[in-house]
Design an enzyme around this catalytic site. Structure first.
Site, PDB file in Angstrom:
ATOM      1  N   ARG A 181      -3.648 -59.057 -10.760  1.00 54.94           N
ATOM      2  CA  ARG A 181      -3.597 -59.973 -11.922  1.00 54.94           C
ATOM      3  C   ARG A 181      -4.225 -59.259 -13.286  1.00 54.94           C
ATOM      4  O   ARG A 181      -4.687 -59.735 -14.058  1.00 54.94           O
ATOM      5  CB  ARG A 181      -4.458 -61.127 -11.847  1.00 54.94           C
ATOM      6  CG  ARG A 181      -4.096 -61.695 -10.311  1.00 54.94           C
ATOM      7  CD  ARG A 181      -2.772 -61.998 -10.163  1.00 54.94           C
ATOM      8  NE  ARG A 181      -2.306 -62.462  -8.752  1.00 54.94           N
ATOM      9  CZ  ARG A 181      -0.990 -62.590  -8.394  1.00 54.94           C
ATOM     10  NH1 ARG A 181      -0.069 -62.368  -9.082  1.00 54.94           N
ATOM     11  NH2 ARG A 181      -1.068 -63.066  -6.948  1.00 54.94           N
ATOM     12  N   ASN A 223     -10.447 -59.385  -3.125  1.00 54.73           N
ATOM     13  CA  ASN A 223      -9.798 -58.929  -1.892  1.00 54.73           C
ATOM     14  C   ASN A 223     -10.137 -57.595  -1.472  1.00 54.73           C
ATOM     15  O   ASN A 223      -9.533 -56.576  -2.409  1.00 54.73           O
ATOM     16  CB  ASN A 223      -8.291 -59.087  -2.196  1.00 54.73           C
ATOM     17  CG  ASN A 223      -7.718 -60.563  -2.375  1.00 54.73           C
ATOM     18  OD1 ASN A 223      -8.352 -61.354  -1.562  1.00 54.73           O
ATOM     19  ND2 ASN A 223      -6.920 -60.905  -3.221  1.00 54.73           N
ATOM     20  N   LYS A 300     -15.470 -63.069  -1.008  1.00 54.81           N
ATOM     21  CA  LYS A 300     -14.166 -63.943  -0.806  1.00 54.81           C
ATOM     22  C   LYS A 300     -14.288 -63.935   0.461  1.00 54.81           C
ATOM     23  O   LYS A 300     -13.740 -62.911   1.233  1.00 54.81           O
ATOM     24  CB  LYS A 300     -13.008 -63.458  -1.519  1.00 54.81           C
ATOM     25  CG  LYS A 300     -11.687 -64.414  -1.055  1.00 54.81           C
ATOM     26  CD  LYS A 300     -10.657 -63.904  -2.140  1.00 54.81           C
ATOM     27  CE  LYS A 300      -9.388 -64.420  -1.699  1.00 54.81           C
ATOM     28  NZ  LYS A 300      -8.146 -63.981  -2.846  1.00 54.81           N
ATOM     29  N   GLU A 304      -7.213 -67.108   1.974  1.00 59.68           N
ATOM     30  CA  GLU A 304      -5.945 -66.308   1.713  1.00 59.68           C
ATOM     31  C   GLU A 304      -6.135 -64.951   2.646  1.00 59.68           C
ATOM     32  O   GLU A 304      -5.804 -63.936   2.164  1.00 59.68           O
ATOM     33  CB  GLU A 304      -5.815 -65.694   0.155  1.00 59.68           C
ATOM     34  CG  GLU A 304      -5.494 -66.942  -0.699  1.00 59.68           C
ATOM     35  CD  GLU A 304      -5.666 -66.641  -2.082  1.00 59.68           C
ATOM     36  OE1 GLU A 304      -4.522 -67.291  -2.927  1.00 59.68           O
ATOM     37  OE2 GLU A 304      -6.208 -65.569  -2.715  1.00 59.68           O
ATOM     38  N   ARG A 337     -17.980 -66.963  -2.964  1.00 61.13           N
ATOM     39  CA  ARG A 337     -17.039 -67.824  -3.693  1.00 61.13           C
ATOM     40  C   ARG A 337     -16.345 -69.029  -3.065  1.00 61.13           C
ATOM     41  O   ARG A 337     -16.331 -69.058  -1.705  1.00 61.13           O
ATOM     42  CB  ARG A 337     -15.554 -66.947  -3.988  1.00 61.13           C
ATOM     43  CG  ARG A 337     -15.990 -65.842  -4.844  1.00 61.13           C
ATOM     44  CD  ARG A 337     -14.603 -65.059  -5.046  1.00 61.13           C
ATOM     45  NE  ARG A 337     -13.702 -65.502  -6.168  1.00 61.13           N
ATOM     46  CZ  ARG A 337     -12.405 -65.702  -5.872  1.00 61.13           C
ATOM     47  NH1 ARG A 337     -11.750 -65.436  -4.696  1.00 61.13           N
ATOM     48  NH2 ARG A 337     -11.611 -65.765  -6.928  1.00 61.13           N
ATOM     49  N   ASP A 378      -6.106 -73.290  -9.093  1.00 57.42           N
ATOM     50  CA  ASP A 378      -6.294 -71.758  -9.636  1.00 57.42           C
ATOM     51  C   ASP A 378      -5.968 -71.469 -10.911  1.00 57.42           C
ATOM     52  O   ASP A 378      -4.765 -70.824 -11.016  1.00 57.42           O
ATOM     53  CB  ASP A 378      -5.189 -70.960  -8.376  1.00 57.42           C
ATOM     54  CG  ASP A 378      -5.603 -69.660  -8.289  1.00 57.42           C
ATOM     55  OD1 ASP A 378      -6.648 -69.187  -8.841  1.00 57.42           O
ATOM     56  OD2 ASP A 378      -4.752 -68.843  -7.904  1.00 57.42           O
ATOM     57  N   GLU A 400     -16.677 -69.711 -12.281  1.00 52.21           N
ATOM     58  CA  GLU A 400     -15.889 -68.447 -12.254  1.00 52.21           C
ATOM     59  C   GLU A 400     -14.517 -68.838 -13.286  1.00 52.21           C
ATOM     60  O   GLU A 400     -13.811 -69.650 -12.864  1.00 52.21           O
ATOM     61  CB  GLU A 400     -15.272 -68.379 -10.878  1.00 52.21           C
ATOM     62  CG  GLU A 400     -14.093 -67.002 -10.984  1.00 52.21           C
ATOM     63  CD  GLU A 400     -13.761 -66.872  -9.601  1.00 52.21           C
ATOM     64  OE1 GLU A 400     -14.616 -66.909  -8.493  1.00 52.21           O
ATOM     65  OE2 GLU A 400     -12.574 -66.477  -9.081  1.00 52.21           O
ATOM     66  N   GLU A 406      -3.158 -64.408 -15.660  1.00 53.77           N
ATOM     67  CA  GLU A 406      -2.487 -64.368 -14.732  1.00 53.77           C
ATOM     68  C   GLU A 406      -1.473 -65.922 -14.901  1.00 53.77           C
ATOM     69  O   GLU A 406      -0.340 -65.533 -14.438  1.00 53.77           O
ATOM     70  CB  GLU A 406      -3.381 -64.915 -13.365  1.00 53.77           C
ATOM     71  CG  GLU A 406      -2.719 -65.175 -12.121  1.00 53.77           C
ATOM     72  CD  GLU A 406      -3.229 -65.375 -10.917  1.00 53.77           C
ATOM     73  OE1 GLU A 406      -4.461 -65.223 -10.942  1.00 53.77           O
ATOM     74  OE2 GLU A 406      -2.749 -65.433  -9.856  1.00 53.77           O
TER      75      GLU A 406
END
Lengths: 714, 714
Positions: A181, A223, A300, A304, A337, A378, A400, A406
């Site tokens: 992003r 990630n 995280k 996902e 998170r 999101d 956050e 994005e």
């Protein structure tokens, strides 16, 4: 005057390479207008500041650089005050003069400062005083900002201290240099050349952040890759930490929950396994050996596809506490998170974080913060505040925000996010009565949190202008200012930024601030008006794609969110639907859940509404949608006109880039409007209201567009 | 003098952001030393140049910019000559003054120029005259270079024209912004914002290339993506072509051979299929509609997994001619790469290109060139010239050099490639007797080629300094100068570049040129001395890994190439081995094949030699290997010392970066030496000669190192 003439003459010789390319951000320090420069020079006749620590040196260097640029010459350094107009910077322990003033600095805390006019040795002086060096550095930047923004310097009595403790950037940067992003080029971290080569840009990054009071940076993507925790990469992170340290910025790392398996050779990452616990303690010890002021981990987990404690039947609290226990002896913090959603689709993804985390309130260690996105989906152009805010009184919640755009047009759309941030922070959770704003959750005052903080997903990359566009710098700036003080006014911030970035000239400031202040609402209008959300292209999130359906899970589609049918549009989150409204405090739930009370900006977020529903303007819903889409495009067109009129008032290279980006924004705003109208018309079956032009192409055209290499794809 | 003082004063105010960060390349145009500036000003009193075409405007703008920088003020423009010292730039058709001189410009060709002192209207003037605008632009850059390098301007009589027709950069840039084998950041092509946003950097790219006479650019990677040929991307390429056109640079694209299937919907890409032929003709027509001066296609086919004509049982000539026929009506060229090796491993990969291509000599269309890497393996630190040079008299062969340092230390090693390029170009193929140099193959003079050209794999990326390091700019520069004239001396080129990049001061020029000239031999020494090759890390090619074995194919390993055993080391390519020597003309084959005659730099390239073989130094082979590895490291250490002494003579930011990179180079040179010695010692079983320190770590340490995110991986 001679110096100013020289400057102008010099400017003519500067080749293109040294045009205003945005590298200097808001720390440009260009000469002040003569009518202001002369009074300023009288107030800045000498500088009294020591350099016995790296932070003191950073403050003095910045003042010399800034005053040199702003006033044409840096003031002479002096050991003591010998003239009116001395500027004294320091702490009681670094400066006998400041100690001698005997001011009560207790309220300033470790990072705050005073800027005050005073009399020392019979001379009128300005004092920047703090308890710690870092406060003095922050004060130095504030002092420079007064000059940069053309403020009067007559009788100063300013007192500042941050309302949150952790003010952190999250870089979603991968070890291969890709920024998830990211729309500003590759990562600024040149991992390959670290630790041996310290790009001067790292120092400029630290300066820019320190000027805002940002005091932490998470170097790698949430990630995450376990290799970031191996000795080779820790040595590189330590080198960056060394650059940042004088600027009060601590390094954090995103930790991959399964690292004990991937780089530790263990068979499990179960948080209750003693070997796993030992591994993390040893890893924390190892990190603190090379980065003594390491900030901690961002995680995280179970979201996902990321590994997490639920892989072992454990809770998020079990996972966070595992890392917290490892960090605790060293004073580190876990930022865990709350952006989670399970592999099993719930009835409404918006509800999941609340459902999972509220039962864990009070179960986290003292050095854990739960980091919550501003909204429950999101980072959409507009979301209601996340229902977790106010719902976890025993667990420090961090905000956050996403600075990188994005979902807001990538680098080319001029969208000032200050109003978005402000709207969320000012939202009233009502959990302790009226005035229980999200800002008060975040700054700890509502629940008495011992830890407080705010995180911003960075929009920084290797592009020369750092953020992909000149105006995206304003979003970094606004985030930093609001992290310091979540109650600031986004218009004031915009004005400050414009003055420092472009000009103090009212003929520039007013129109540019005007453009900025309406720009976020315009993006909401041309992308997702009236509470629509999550209608962008799949994967890369570029451009409109309300027709997205199918694929691995329903909540990764557009149709899941807009639920358009022949009879209406919108996601029923009232009691008759998913009942997500029930996650809010009763007064808020009642307001959001009641079609007559819900703010129109959230109408289709919470309600499924017939096409002929009469909106506040008196227009039927369909007409209002078309109206808002069109209004958004019109706003961009108007920004282009405004900007065009500023030609000649702004550096030509900078002006040209913004103009080119505004042209792209207009094109893409039109694309969003036209594609969305063409698509939703297949449900509404209604004609466009009179005077509103039809989409330029048939729906099939918009649906045929593909952008496999749109930037930032994760 | 006043202006110069102003400049110096101004420099003090410039913040770090405007330090010498390398963006300006060799077009810095910093003020000339006073003793030269005054005579120059007398020779440049006015500028007579028209701007009726974009190329004319580019020339005049560059002269004004350059002279302004070099002399402190741009000369006044004039319609005609009214004073001594006028500079007249143009062509007989753009300038009546030049037409009036009646000079014979036939020898200059379309791109050449004269720079001559003359008398016009009774005034002594300097004339830059050409047949075409582009020649005048090239002449303008040459004129500026005279001043930049401090040349006397007394009596000029220069005549230049390029010795090759196509002087092309190959960008191995992917549509996602990754640059294969790129060590200077992401691609400079911002495909996402094209065609709407034209980064000013594109113009600076064109200026830099035009200053060298580079006249073509292949925008995308030879490992290509058919999407580059879709309308959306052609529109983007067309926008770049529009920026480059005034600078004489034509756009080429790498064509994916299977594009008719992937984007054309055909079932086959068989070059003899009429539908395929129609598809390519239509595609070429489409391209020329948007890029009227499109240069043509570069193709990597049937190599490393790329599709190609052999997939259909057709030859490389069939494939190349397919595209050539499509381009021919528009004047486009096919550059068909000879870097091929089949899925079936041959006995010696070095032989394969020759084996496949020599039988095709004479079978290619007139608008096909075969592009041949300088050596038969792959851009190694040293390779003998490719045996194809001289072996295809009926097929125009282009040279393909690699400017980016895939095998030469990436961005951080200071390795000046001029001597490598020069060594190959000066190599004598002997195919038409002595003096049949590779340069004469390339420039067409040996075989009477109708097409001539040279390609360089670009080292350009989004890094501020373009090439990843200051010194890597010299490799771009040297490539461009040698493409213009393959007989130039690499030391002269280095000196020119140093003067333009750092200083005309002899105390700077001599040591820096000295560092550069030995740097390539040093890299050969510390990486692959005595003809060793292909011993780098797998995949990313970073660092030493002579132990690489196994994997999908033997010729992707290191052991395949060094063939070390207890009895000796080296690849026997004589008649007793693969007999690759037989691909050279007999005198060359005899020399390379004879252990007593082979140049020692190619010893282990062509021969398997016992460890106790006595080398020319008198040392046994093992000792000589150790000696050379060590000598390479010592050279880097010496460069560091030399550079250290230049502190204060070079811009501080630039000096610091080079110093940091040299430190990395020393560390990595030591790593190459130590790892290689530790490994080969397991075969030689011999001690290190006295006085040579042992490797710092055991072999296992070096073998354990992993670099999954080393940059540039393909």
């Amino acid at each position: 005057m001679a110096v100013a003439a020289c400057w102008l003459a010099g400017a003519l010789y500067l080749p293109t390479a040294q045009a205003e390319d945005g590298y200097e951000l808001w720390l440009r320090y260009r000469p002040s207008a003569t009518e202001r420069a002369n009074p300023y020079r009288a107030r800045v006749s000498q500088l009294v500041a020591t350099t016995r620590t790296p932070t003191q040196a950073a403050a003095r260097t910045e003042l010399l650089r800034g005053l040199d640029g702003l006033l044409g010459a840096a003031p002479p350094l002096s050991e003591t005050v010998t003239a009116d107009g001395a500027v004294i910077v320091g702490t009681p322990s670094s400066s006998p003069l400041i100690a001698g003033l005997g001011w009560d600095l207790r309220g300033a805390g470790p990072e705050g400062y005073l800027i005050r006019s005073a009399v020392v040795n019979g001379h009128s002086v300005t004092v920047v005083a703090a308890n710690e060096d870092i406060g003095a550095l922050y004060g130095a930047f504030h002092f420079l900002r007064l000059l940069q923004t053309g403020q009067p310097m007559g009788r100063l009595d300013l007192r500042e201290s941050p309302r949150t403790q952790l003010r952190v950037l999250n870089h979603w940067d991968n070890l291969d240099g890709h920024v998830e992003r990211g729309y500003a080029g590759a990562s600024i971290w040149d991992w390959h050349k670290l630790p041996d080569y310290l790009d001067p840009r790292y120092t400029d990054y630290a300066r820019a952040n320190a000027s805002l009071g940002i005091n932490g940076t998470v170097l790698n993507n949430v990630n995450s890759n376990a290799l970031s925790l191996t000795p080779m990469y820790l040595e590189k992170a330590a080198a960056l930490a060394g650059v940042f340290r004088p600027y009060g910025i601590r390094v954090f790392l995103s930790a991959r929950f399964s690292a004990p398996i991937e780089i530790g050779g263990l068979k499990t990452a179960d948080p209750l396994d003693p070997e796993v616990q030992r591994w993390w303690r040893a890893k924390a010890d190892e990190i603190y050996r090379v980065i003594p002021d390491f900030g901690g981990f961002l995680v995280k987990a179970n979201s996902e596809g990321q590994p997490g404690p639920q892989d072992y039947g454990r809770s998020h609290a079990d996972g966070a506490n595992l890392l917290a226990d490892a960090l605790a002896p060293h004073g580190g913090t876990v930022m865990w998170r709350a952006f989670v959603y399970s592999h099993e689709e719930p009835d409404d993804r918006a509800k999941q974080a609340y459902t999972e985390f509220v039962p864990l309130d009070g179960k986290f260690r003292d050095n854990v913060m739960v980091q919550v996105k501003n909204g429950a989906i999101d980072f959409q152009p507009r979301e209601p505040f996340h229902p977790l805010f106010g719902a976890m009184p025993k667990t420090p919640l961090m905000m956050e925000f996403q600075i990188t755009k994005e979902y807001l047009g990538f680098a080319t759309h001029l969208v000032y996010l200050g109003p978005l941030f402000e709207e969320v922070l000012a939202a009233d959770t009502r959990v302790r009565g009226k005035g229980s704003t999200v800002a008060k959750v975040i700054d700890g005052s509502l629940h008495g949190y011992a830890l407080t903080g705010m995180a911003g997903v960075a929009n920084i990359g290797a592009d020369r202008n750092w953020s992909g566009s000149h105006f995206d710098q304003a979003n970094w700036y606004a985030y930093g200012r609001l992290a310091w003080n979540p109650s600031q006014d986004s218009r004031d911030i915009a004005e400050e930024w414009v003055r420092m970035t472009f000009s103090n000239d009212a003929d520039v400031v007013a129109p540019v601030v005007g453009m900025m202040m309406g720009s976020r609402e315009a993006a909401v209008d041309y992308m997702t008006p009236l509470g629509l959300h999550h209608l962008m292209g799949r994967g890369h999130h570029y451009g409109p794609a309300p027709w997205i359906e199918g694929g691995p899970r329903a909540d990764w589609t557009s149709v899941y969110y807009h639920r358009a049918t022949r009879d209406g549009i919108g996601f029923d989150r009232t009691a008759s639907g998913s009942n997500a409204v029930a996650q809010y405090a009763p007064p808020v739930a009642r307001r959001f859940g009641d079609l007559t009370q819900v703010p129109e900006g959230f109408l289709l977020w919470f309600h499924h509404v017939p096409w002929d529903y009469r909106t506040k303007s008196g227009r039927p819903l369909w007409d209002e949608l078309v109206h808002r889409y069109t209004r958004g495009v019109d706003y961009v067109r108007q920004m282009r006109r405004t900007w065009h009129r500023l030609d000649g008032r702004i550096d030509p290279e900078c002006h040209a880039q913004v103009a080119a980006f505004l042209a792209i924004q207009e094109k893409e705003a039109q694309w969003w409007r036209d594609a969305s109208i063409a698509y939703f018309q297949t449900f509404s079956g209604r004609p466009l209201p009179e005077g509103y032009p039809p989409p330029a192409h048939p729906l099939e055209y918009y649906q045929s567009l593909e952008f496999p290499y749109a930037p930032g794809n994760g």
